[in-house]
Design a protein around this motif. Structure first.
Motif, PDB file in Angstrom:
ATOM      1  N   TYR A  65       0.793  -1.106  -0.126  1.00 21.25           N
ATOM      2  CA  TYR A  65       0.133   0.158  -0.022  1.00 21.25           C
ATOM      3  C   TYR A  65       0.672   1.395   0.091  1.00 21.25           C
ATOM      4  O   TYR A  65       0.210   2.298  -0.535  1.00 21.25           O
ATOM      5  N   GLY A  66       2.041   1.387   0.588  1.00 27.09           N
ATOM      6  CA  GLY A  66       2.828   2.399   0.547  1.00 27.09           C
ATOM      7  C   GLY A  66       3.227   3.124  -0.784  1.00 27.09           C
ATOM      8  O   GLY A  66       3.268   4.153  -0.705  1.00 27.09           O
ATOM      9  N   LYS A  67       3.102   2.418  -1.742  1.00 29.10           N
ATOM     10  CA  LYS A  67       3.112   3.179  -3.346  1.00 29.10           C
ATOM     11  C   LYS A  67       1.942   3.954  -3.623  1.00 29.10           C
ATOM     12  O   LYS A  67       1.875   4.659  -4.460  1.00 29.10           O
ATOM     13  N   GLN A  68       0.894   3.773  -3.034  1.00 22.46           N
ATOM     14  CA  GLN A  68      -0.515   4.327  -3.190  1.00 22.46           C
ATOM     15  C   GLN A  68      -0.793   5.512  -2.442  1.00 22.46           C
ATOM     16  O   GLN A  68      -1.778   6.355  -2.530  1.00 22.46           O
ATOM     17  N   LEU A  69       0.295   5.740  -1.381  1.00 21.60           N
ATOM     18  CA  LEU A  69      -0.130   6.845  -0.465  1.00 21.60           C
ATOM     19  C   LEU A  69      -0.322   8.396  -0.888  1.00 21.60           C
ATOM     20  O   LEU A  69      -0.672   9.167  -0.469  1.00 21.60           O
ATOM     21  N   LEU A  70       0.918   8.530  -1.874  1.00 26.77           N
ATOM     22  CA  LEU A  70       1.149   9.686  -2.649  1.00 26.77           C
ATOM     23  C   LEU A  70       0.229  10.162  -3.470  1.00 26.77           C
ATOM     24  O   LEU A  70      -0.385   8.945  -4.450  1.00 26.77           O
ATOM     25  N   ASN A  97       6.920   9.861  -1.251  1.00 33.35           N
ATOM     26  CA  ASN A  97       7.418   9.897  -2.575  1.00 33.35           C
ATOM     27  C   ASN A  97       6.806   8.503  -3.216  1.00 33.35           C
ATOM     28  O   ASN A  97       6.116   7.972  -2.706  1.00 33.35           O
ATOM     29  N   ALA A  98       7.295   8.429  -4.638  1.00 35.48           N
ATOM     30  CA  ALA A  98       6.694   7.413  -5.488  1.00 35.48           C
ATOM     31  C   ALA A  98       6.960   6.165  -4.682  1.00 35.48           C
ATOM     32  O   ALA A  98       6.086   4.979  -5.043  1.00 35.48           O
ATOM     33  N   ALA A  99       8.060   5.869  -3.940  1.00 37.26           N
ATOM     34  CA  ALA A  99       8.390   4.487  -3.633  1.00 37.26           C
ATOM     35  C   ALA A  99       7.748   4.258  -2.449  1.00 37.26           C
ATOM     36  O   ALA A  99       7.664   2.936  -1.926  1.00 37.26           O
ATOM     37  N   GLY A 100       7.015   5.299  -1.476  1.00 36.19           N
ATOM     38  CA  GLY A 100       6.381   4.997  -0.385  1.00 36.19           C
ATOM     39  C   GLY A 100       6.446   5.911   0.726  1.00 36.19           C
ATOM     40  O   GLY A 100       6.576   7.177   0.363  1.00 36.19           O
ATOM     41  N   ALA A 101       6.069   5.730   1.710  1.00 38.97           N
ATOM     42  CA  ALA A 101       6.350   6.598   2.900  1.00 38.97           C
ATOM     43  C   ALA A 101       7.560   6.357   4.001  1.00 38.97           C
ATOM     44  O   ALA A 101       7.957   5.096   4.066  1.00 38.97           O
TER      45      ALA A 101
END
Length: 809
Positions: A65-70, A97-101
């Motif tokens: 899910y980290g990649k969808q937070l931004l 960022n695009a990689a995650g949080a």
């Protein structure tokens, strides 16, 4: 941090929130309203991400899910939450960022777990809460186990029980207890070692017994009378080490050697006597032959020896004529070869010295000629030719590109042709200069080589006088060597005749001496017989018979002594074996005593460890009993009571009340079940999912979360709920609003609740409005701007005294 209050939240491009918004949170109650998709859940998830570094509800749905937070339209974002305590303020931040949080600052694991499980109820978790606790495992990381630990403070009991758990099975004890397995292995090893040592000790005793039996037999054969015991080994050893037999055998050996010597003297005398009749005639002939040779060649041999000694003064030559001739020929041949080589080398040096000087003169003249030609050639001809070659590209007509003069005024040849001829001439000069440089280098090398060769020849060259002396010595050596070669046969014959004369003279002297020695040998043999206690030689007894009689007597005595010495050696070997066996047995007995003591120590240690294991199992059983009693009491008297009160308050018409049922058996593997109980009593019903309606099921989940929040010590004074009133009727909502008011105003909780229904939002705003001066209410309304950017409008409500009612009164 039980006094920590939320102060403000800054969100930038997080999930559905586009752009940047600021949400103040410094109030007792915070109401969040917005249409579906406006960002209510994203705002509450931002609070969770800032505090814990994770979003638990999203992690359950999608591990990546980290990649969808931004937000999809942005390249970076952030979440910043500010809190306020009694004395200081704290900030919690995460960047996107695009990689995650990436979490910058957050709670530790303990407070993060409390926040996720006791302070924040996401909308997606409301319908799953009962199922999560119903399906919770019995391991220490399950939500139920963590709740029990926080609720009851059983960390020490759990740690004690977990530490004593391996004691139930001795195989686990071997793995976990240092020294248990080693003690058992040591005991087994010592058992095997003691068995092997006792067997070895028994074998040594048997070896000692057999050795004493053999020693007894040997003592009987040697006539030794002594007691055969381990204590008397020194006396037995002294008896077997008696040197009388060895001394007798040594004397007998000397007597045998003396007899053999006497026999050899007799045999030699008899042989000489047999041949002495022909000796005088042979001696006279040898003497006359040598005298004849001496008169013919003696003076010539003396002259040759003097000449050889004059030429080879440092050489020692044999006196025998034949040996003298052969040695002199070898030495003179070597000297002749050496002188010949030196003479040839000296003449070659003289010849080469003159030739090398001529070659050097030629090389010097060649080098001078090259130097003169090089001096005539310009050294920069190549550079000038290259410059002119590049200049031809700028010649377009008869005007010189350098001096701007018309070349046709001074020559009929075109300017370009003139320049090309000059370039060719300069190029040829440069090439000739390179060739001359290489040739001069070669000439210089030749001159230097010839100089070194001339110097070396001059250093070793002989002058004419020394060369003449070498020639004279070479001629003398060659002449003398030839003369020796011509006379070698005569010298060899002289040597043979001289040796025959000397041998004949010696034979005559020996024959005369043998007659005397033969008579003396008979007297010596007779005296020898008397010395060994044997009869003397009789008058008619021959030498051979007497020698045979004495030899037989000495051989029989030698055999007897050899047998006794062999028995003594065998006895000494048996004594050494017994001593070695006794020493080894003593070492084994000491080792057996030490190993027995070590085995007793290992068995005592294992016995003590077994006693401690039994005591540990007793303590473990007592811990389990106390823990079970505490868990049953707390679940039944505390958690179930709080949950029942809350559920009945929100759903007063529902006859079935949810509860946890704890098994009556041991709670070591905690497996509570969710049941429903009827208000009028009786047997328990089924699970809440089977007995309650959808609305009351959500009410049961909500009240369970609040009961869990109130049952544990307060670490964080927050209660954050995401749209918890789904499927609730008006009665449930009214009771829920009263519950939130009680939690906020009486229990000191900072309540933050998000709803999407406008009427519900207005109702809760009215019900939760400030009721005293320190009370406060914040409303946050989320919407979208003209460019679809998220907008957060906050409104603060403070306590205001109602003056109109007071005036009317």
């Amino acid at each position: 941090m039980s006094d920590l209050l939320l102060k403000g939240l800054d969100i930038n491009n997080f999930r559905s929130i586009r752009g940047q918004i600021h949400a103040p949170l410094d109030a007792k109650v915070v109401l969040v309203h917005g249409e579906n998709g406006a960002g209510k859940t994203s705002l509450l998830s931002a609070v969770e991400l800032a505090l814990t570094g994770r979003v638990q509800s999203l992690e359950r749905a999608d591990p990546g899910y980290g990649k969808q937070l931004l937000h999809r339209s942005a390249t970076e974002g952030s979440v910043l939450l500010r809190t306020r305590g009694e004395t200081s303020e704290y900030s919690f931040e995460a960047v996107l960022n695009a990689a995650g949080a990436q979490s910058i600052t957050a709670f530790d694991n303990q407070r993060a777990s409390f926040f996720r499980e006791r302070a924040f109820l996401p909308q997606s978790l409301l319908g799953q809460l009962l199922q999560i606790y119903q399906d919770a495992g019995n391991d220490a990381a399950s939500p139920l186990a963590q709740f029990v630990a926080n609720l009851l403070g059983l960390d020490q009991l759990d740690a004690l029980e977990a530490g004593l758990k391996p004691l139930a099975d001795v195989r686990n004890v071997r793995k976990n207890v240092d020294g248990w397995q080693a003690a058992e292995n040591e005991r087994s090893r010592l058992d095997q070692l003691l068995s092997d040592k006792r067997k070895t000790c028994d074998g040594l005793n048997e070896q000692i017994r057999v050795a004493f039996g053999d020693l007894s037999t040997l003592c009987t054969a040697l006539g030794i009378s002594t007691t055969l015991t381990e204590e008397a080994l020194s006396e037995v050893s002294s008896a077997f080490a008696d040197g009388k037999d060895a001394e007798a055998f040594a004397r007998l050996t000397d007597q045998q050697r003396r007899l053999a010597s006497i026999q050899r003297e007799i045999d030699a005398a008899q042989s000489a006597i047999k041949s002495q009749a022909a000796t005088p005639t042979g001696a006279d002939e040898s003497r006359r032959a040598f005298e004849k040779w001496e008169s013919e060649y003696g003076e010539r041999v003396s002259t040759l020896r003097e000449r050889v000694e004059a030429l080879l003064p440092d050489v020692s030559l044999p006196s025998e004529p034949e040996q003298f001739a052969e040695a002199a020929i070898v030495r003179l041949g070597a000297e002749q070869k050496l002188l010949s080589e030196r003479t040839l080398q000296a003449r070659a040096d003289i010849s080469r010295h003159a030739v090398a000087q001529d070659e050097r003169n030629v090389a010097l003249r060649q080098r001078s000629t090259i130097d003169e030609e090089v001096a005539r050639l310009s050294s920069n001809a190549g550079s000038l030719g290259s410059a002119l070659a590049e200049l031809t590209a700028f010649i377009l007509d008869e005007t010189c590109p350098v001096c701007d003069r018309n070349f046709s005024e001074v020559s009929n040849i075109p300017l370009s042709a003139h320049v090309h001829d000059k370039v060719r001439t300069l190029s040829s000069s440069a090439e000739r200069l390179l060739i001359l440089g290489r040739t001069r280098s070669e000439a210089q090398i030749t001159v230097e080589r010839l100089n070194r060769e001339i110097e070396a020849i001059a250093a070793r060259r002989l002058d004419e006088q020394a060369l003449a002396e070498l020639d004279r010595r070479l001629a003398a050596v060659g002449t003398l060597n030839d003369e020796l070669g011509r006379n070698i046969d005569a010298l060899r014959e002289g040597g043979r005749l001289r040796a025959a004369d000397v041998s004949a003279r010696r034979a005559v002297s020996a024959a005369q001496a043998h007659h005397v020695s033969l008579a003396a040998a008979r007297d010596t043999l007779s005296e020898f017989a008397l010395s060994i206690a044997a009869p003397a030689l009789e008058d008619g007894e021959s030498f051979e018979a007497a020698a045979a009689r004495l030899t037989t007597l000495l051989s029989s005595e030698a055999a007897r002594l050899e047998e006794r010495l062999s028995l003594r050696r065998r006895g000494a070997d048996h004594i050494a074996a017994v001593r070695s066996a006794v020493v080894r047995r003593k070492d084994l007995e000491q080792g057996i005593a030490a190993d027995s003591k070590a085995k007793q120590h290992a068995e005592h240690a294992l016995a003590r460890a077994q006693t401690l294991r039994e005591q540990g199992n007793v303590i473990r059983a007592a811990v389990d009993k106390v823990r079970s009693a505490i868990i049953r009491r707390e679940f039944n008297d505390r958690l179930n009571r709080v949950w029942r009160d809350l559920f009945v308050r929100l759903a007063p018409a529902e006859p079935f009340v949810p509860a946890f049922r704890i098994p009556e058996s041991s709670t070591q593997r905690l497996q509570p079940k969710l049941i429903t109980e009827h208000r009028d009593g009786g047997d328990a019903g089924g699970t809440p999912g089977a007995m309650l309606s959808a609305g009351n099921l959500n009410t049961a989940a909500l009240t369970l979360f609040i009961a869990l929040h109130l049952s544990v010590p307060r670490e964080l004074p927050w209660l954050i709920l995401d749209d918890p009133v789904q499927s609730m009727d008006d009665v449930h909502i009214a009771q829920f609003a009263a519950l939130l008011r009680t939690l906020s105003k009486e229990h000191g909780r900072q309540v933050m609740i998000a709803v999407h229904d406008r009427q519900l939002f207005e109702y809760l705003k009215l019900e939760l409005s400030p009721a005293f001066p320190e009370d406060s209410l914040l409303t946050l309304e989320l919407s979208r701007g003209p460019r679809r950017d998220s907008v957060c409008i906050s409104t603060r409500f403070s306590f205001r005294q109602e003056t109109a009612v007071l005036a009317a009164a």
